[in-house]
Design an enzyme around this catalytic site. Structure first.
Site, PDB file in Angstrom:
ATOM      1  N   ASP A  64     -23.151  86.294  25.616  1.00  0.00           N
ATOM      2  CA  ASP A  64     -24.158  85.427  26.194  1.00  0.00           C
ATOM      3  C   ASP A  64     -24.035  85.588  27.712  1.00  0.00           C
ATOM      4  O   ASP A  64     -23.299  86.458  28.194  1.00  0.00           O
ATOM      5  CB  ASP A  64     -23.954  83.970  25.733  1.00  0.00           C
ATOM      6  CG  ASP A  64     -25.270  83.180  25.731  1.00  0.00           C
ATOM      7  OD1 ASP A  64     -25.820  82.946  26.824  1.00  0.00           O
ATOM      8  OD2 ASP A  64     -25.745  82.827  24.641  1.00  0.00           O
ATOM      9  N   HIS A  88     -30.012  85.068  28.176  1.00  0.00           N
ATOM     10  CA  HIS A  88     -28.641  84.894  27.689  1.00  0.00           C
ATOM     11  C   HIS A  88     -27.803  86.152  27.893  1.00  0.00           C
ATOM     12  O   HIS A  88     -27.044  86.571  27.014  1.00  0.00           O
ATOM     13  CB  HIS A  88     -28.641  84.463  26.220  1.00  0.00           C
ATOM     14  CG  HIS A  88     -29.152  83.061  26.040  1.00  0.00           C
ATOM     15  ND1 HIS A  88     -28.440  81.950  26.376  1.00  0.00           N
ATOM     16  CD2 HIS A  88     -30.360  82.598  25.606  1.00  0.00           C
ATOM     17  CE1 HIS A  88     -29.151  80.858  26.133  1.00  0.00           C
ATOM     18  NE2 HIS A  88     -30.329  81.214  25.682  1.00  0.00           N
ATOM     19  N   GLU A 131     -35.143  81.494  24.689  1.00  0.00           N
ATOM     20  CA  GLU A 131     -35.027  80.820  25.970  1.00  0.00           C
ATOM     21  C   GLU A 131     -35.161  81.744  27.187  1.00  0.00           C
ATOM     22  O   GLU A 131     -34.361  81.687  28.121  1.00  0.00           O
ATOM     23  CB  GLU A 131     -33.706  80.042  26.018  1.00  0.00           C
ATOM     24  CG  GLU A 131     -33.662  78.976  24.923  1.00  0.00           C
ATOM     25  CD  GLU A 131     -32.405  78.099  24.969  1.00  0.00           C
ATOM     26  OE1 GLU A 131     -32.552  76.902  24.752  1.00  0.00           O
ATOM     27  OE2 GLU A 131     -31.311  78.639  25.201  1.00  0.00           O
TER      28      GLU A 131
END
Lengths: 601, 601
Positions: A244, A298, A369
């Site tokens: 991540d 990420h 995201e």
């Protein structure tokens, strides 16, 4: 947890006045002085109720009223199976033996102080385990036949457990079930096995756990314990969120800078050998590893070496401040769409991942995201968008995100040698109704639903024919409910999801309530997710377990009844996990475990 | 958590590009290629900020800019102290050595693979620890002087740590502080110590943890780890809630039936020797055990043998159903006020407890959550109430509860040989304004406040001159926030209390807001409570820690600033607890630990 001195100190003074009796499917604690024929607690747990101590509940099960005592060195395995799976079966047999040794209350690190004395019939009793495996599959995928039959019959001299399965994966489930028909018998210092007839198969082919090893590093030992507990609960997929923005713990021979820059330290990494061993460790426990390399958001730490290597910035907004403007949590980072070298590195990463995790039928691309402002705030990217006449509005960035995803998939297929794999993507702006069919091909991608169970996106994807995996955060996010880690108060998805909530979360029911159809053809299953902002080796066991086992029964059995009916065997399964070395959360006072059904509201 | 193979695998490929620099009191991660003079993370943590890595923050502290490397076998203790405390100091020295050995990342079960090579100055550097203890106290009470001075000066050849304390308890705190001025130095494979001058003493004399060993059994090993972590955080009282309605785990030679009937099993008990050893284990870590025998409610299992022994029913409503009518949680039970034999047994219990836990300056009588309906529903008790003209209204039962409490105190004093002890009682109906001064003598009892910080009872007791201990549940109940254990949803005192809430809970501020005075003379301190309906060996560490260490700083230092200023050293203290074998909860991603101050909101 051995406490020999204490045990003897009390036994020397006075013996326990208590025993148990099965009444209407419940083990009831009674005083020996007032009631004849009481059994030990373990005996009662094993035999009382329609499915005894089994977890998850098998499709069809009949527990008989016959128990035999035996010793763990009197087990005889006979496996009739294709050559390909002989080693797997032998290893599964070893795991079975190890598991039942752990039932001894004084088990400690492989050492079990069986002392006896035993009567002759106990000492000579043999447990024959006969396994017939008809298929030669050695890796697990969405089409694997995990069903099995298990018949346990017992006589004075021996017990025979007959297993029939179409694959190794079904057979190892049968061994797990058999181990749950066995317990330690207190007053005989022996094991006991109960006769039973079982036919069993899972409702959902995908039954997983997501574990994040980037926010905090997770040791191989903890990953192994996680796999042990997954095997004990018949979960079959460890979705490994390896990387991540926070860290990149994977050591890759051709890209050593990823871990050098991205690992928290040279001790907090996974080597090639560790990953390959873990893949095997998983397989013999009926679990496949599903690797994820989340992108294009990420990412960040681990990608900072491009500039010095003459490849330009591979990622943008890395650790950029104020983080609120560029990402959902600190630190920020997204791949640099404008830099062709980024794709070279990504392609090489995929080559390494394929090498590590093959055979792969699925790969998780992440895809959640993405922050458009991060990309647009990068002069390199916005210039590139303008130069190419893409524009710089949100739609333009969505389009380039889709281009990225397409390129990523192509690179992955190149890495596999054009072997088809199913991609998995989290729900995101890209999977929203207005983008979904433009940018995401339903034959190429499975959608993982992580938003709440009332999110309209669930209807959007199901009615458009996308296959899905559920991990809706309002039930299956196991990190929720702690204190906040930025600011104060409680973390974003609070409250804590109790096991009752986990258990009662039914993908079919969710689909039905939103679409009027259960969409059994599209719903592959689900997974409990443990994002590790607030978990590491110290607490991963207790956050995952026993709650992931509640999910396991939901996905294996899809029971029509809710948590209330499952409470007693579930609490017992937690105790079993602890015996197997898993530091699972305690749900209730021991008094409730010993007085079934009395901790109600 | 050793991962040697992995460490070498990465180091062989490429070395870490990162180092740290202290900037404005924060450790900042930077690239070695771009910045000279960077240090290791541990070095920076030890030296950066006004109090480096110390927790709790000392009253006065100055960290110098001088570091020396040394090896753990080059420590020389010289203790100048009364004969009575020589052994205690030697044991504290051993604990100190063991603690700093654990800083090595490859430490495992006492074995530390120090390999070197070291340069000559590291190898020959001596750490002299000179301790002067002026007082001969060997047990801790509310008047113990826990203050200490610690001066650490260092030169090329040796380091001198000079400790001056009025008691062993101050001196062991100094050793703990010294251990926090030491860390492992990554690139030298040695320890490092930083020079400092410290004067330190606690604000509150009572700094505790309540641990319940009745709802679930807690092993001695877990109790020992709890004491290790308490010592590491300068907490000084383990309030041991030994028994409750659920179980009675204490084996008493003169009353073996208590554990025979009341222990969950013959393995889930504490023997005389274990308790006495634990008392000593606590003492050398600066902790005293405060035993509690909760009464007259919160009893039951363990008391059922009276009838068969010809003593009548010692308790009533034991395990009675429906439990909601007789108690606050299953199972129910209260002492039988009408049975004089109950007092004989209680008196004998106190004799045993005094024998186990002496010397005692305090004893916790419990005294919470009495259910009047339970008593009144017992024909034996209601007949007795009527026969004696007490009446059977609530007031009458309160009066008899007070009579019980007075008798209990007298029995306890008989057991101590009339040595004065301070009783402690939880807030309850008995401590409510209308009953308090009638039934509870402020010279005999300390009141433990467990209700919320806005409860008027706090004002009631403080303005009437009662000494108090705080454990208000809205901040200091560490069991809150999990799933429910009766019914569904979340447990009663949800949400989870994050460390920020624990830290910011100031007894003085609470008193001031309710009464206009801080009542510094009456507030003895506070404690974090862990009721164990939903905790056992698997998770006690992570529920207690690091949050109890947040309470520890509140009670030791009573800092004027809130949690925000404490975050970096607190997260570091958590890491230290993990190194010492405590499975403390992770609060944040490792990235935040390595990038101080960047995980803000």
């Amino acid at each position: 947890a051995t406490n020999l001195l204490a045990a003897h100190a009390l036994d020397d003074l006075v013996s326990s006045p208590w025993g148990w009796q099965c009444e209407f499917g419940r083990c009831v604690k009674k005083e020996i002085a007032h009631q004849e024929g009481l059994s030990t607690l373990n005996t009662c747990k094993l035999t009382c109720g329609s499915s005894g101590a089994l977890w998850p509940i098998p499709s069809q099960v009949k527990i008989e009223d016959q128990l035999s005592l035996f010793l763990p060195n009197n087990i005889d395995f006979q496996f009739n199976c294709p050559n390909e799976v002989v080693n797997l079966m032998n290893e599964a047999g070893d795991i079975f033996k190890d598991n039942i040794l752990r039932y001894h209350p004084e088990y400690s690190d492989g050492h079990v102080p069986w002392t006896g004395p035993w009567d002759a019939s106990t000492e000579s009793h043999i447990l024959y385990v006969n396994g017939l495996v008809t298929g030669d599959a050695v890796s697990l995928n969405l089409n694997t036949d995990e069903s099995y039959q298990l018949n346990v019959t017992t006589s004075d001299d021996f017990t025979t457990a007959t297993i029939v399965a179409a694959s190794f994966f079904g057979a190892r489930h049968a061994l797990e079930t058999l181990s749950q028909l066995i317990e330690y018998h207190e007053t005989s210092d022996a094991l006991m096995v109960v006769a039973a007839q079982i036919e069993d198969s899972p409702v959902f082919p995908y039954r997983g756990i997501l574990l994040d090893t980037s926010r905090n590093f997770v040791s191989v030992a903890t990953l192994e314990r996680t796999l042990d507990a997954m095997g004990a609960s018949k979960l079959n997929t460890l979705h490994w969120h390896i990387t991540d923005t926070h860290s990149f713990p994977l050591v890759l021979e051709s890209l050593p800078n990823m871990a050098a820059y991205g690992a928290y330290s040279s001790r907090q990494v996974y080597t090639f050998k560790q990953v390959v061993d873990l893949k095997e460790y998983a397989r013999v426990r009926g679990v496949r590893l599903l690797p994820e390399l989340d992108a294009p958001a990420h990412v960040g730490n681990g990608w900072q070496w491009g500039h010095e290597a003459g490849l330009g910035d591979l990622a943008v907004c890395v650790n950029q401040e104020p983080w609120q403007e560029y990402c959902v949590e600190p630190p920020c980072g997204q791949l640099n769409l404008a830099n062709p070298s980024m794709y070279h590195v990504l392609g090489q990463l995929y080559v390494e991942l394929v090498k590590l995790f093959s055979p792969l039928d699925m790969f998780h691309f992440g895809g959640d995201e993405v922050n458009m402002h991060c990309w647009n705030a990068s002069k390199e990217i916005s210039d590139w968008m303008i130069e190419n006449d893409f524009g710089v509005d949100e739609e333009a960035y969505f389009k380039q995100w889709a281009v990225f995803q397409q390129r990523a998939r192509e690179l992955f297929l190149e890495a596999t040698g054009e072997e088809e794999i199913q991609g998995v993507l989290f729900t995101s702006g890209l999977t929203a109704a207005e983008n979904l069919e433009n940018y995401v091909n339903s034959s190429q991608y499975i959608i993982q639903i992580w938003t709440a169970k009332d999110d309209p996106v669930i209807k959007d994807v199901l009615t458009r024919g996308y296959k899905v995996i559920f991990s809706n955060y309002d039930a299956w996010y196991l990190d929720c409910g702690m204190g906040a880690w930025v600011g104060e108060g409680n973390n974003w998805c609070s409250p804590y999801k109790g096991w009752q909530t986990v258990y009662d979360n039914s993908p079919y029911d969710i689909a039905y309530s939103l679409t009027g159809s259960q969409h059994t053809d599209l719903i592959l299953g689900g997974e409990a997710t443990l994002w590790t902002e607030q978990a590491d080796d110290a607490t991963i066991d207790s956050k995952l377990w026993p709650r992931s086992a509640a999910l396991a029964e939901r996905l294996w059995s899809n029971p029509a009844s809710g948590w209330y009916a499952a409470e007693t065997p579930f609490v017992n399964h937690r105790q079993r996990l602890v015996k197997r070395g898993i530091q699972a959360e305690r749900l209730q006072p021991e008094w409730c475990h010993q007085n079934e059904g009395l901790c109600y509201l």
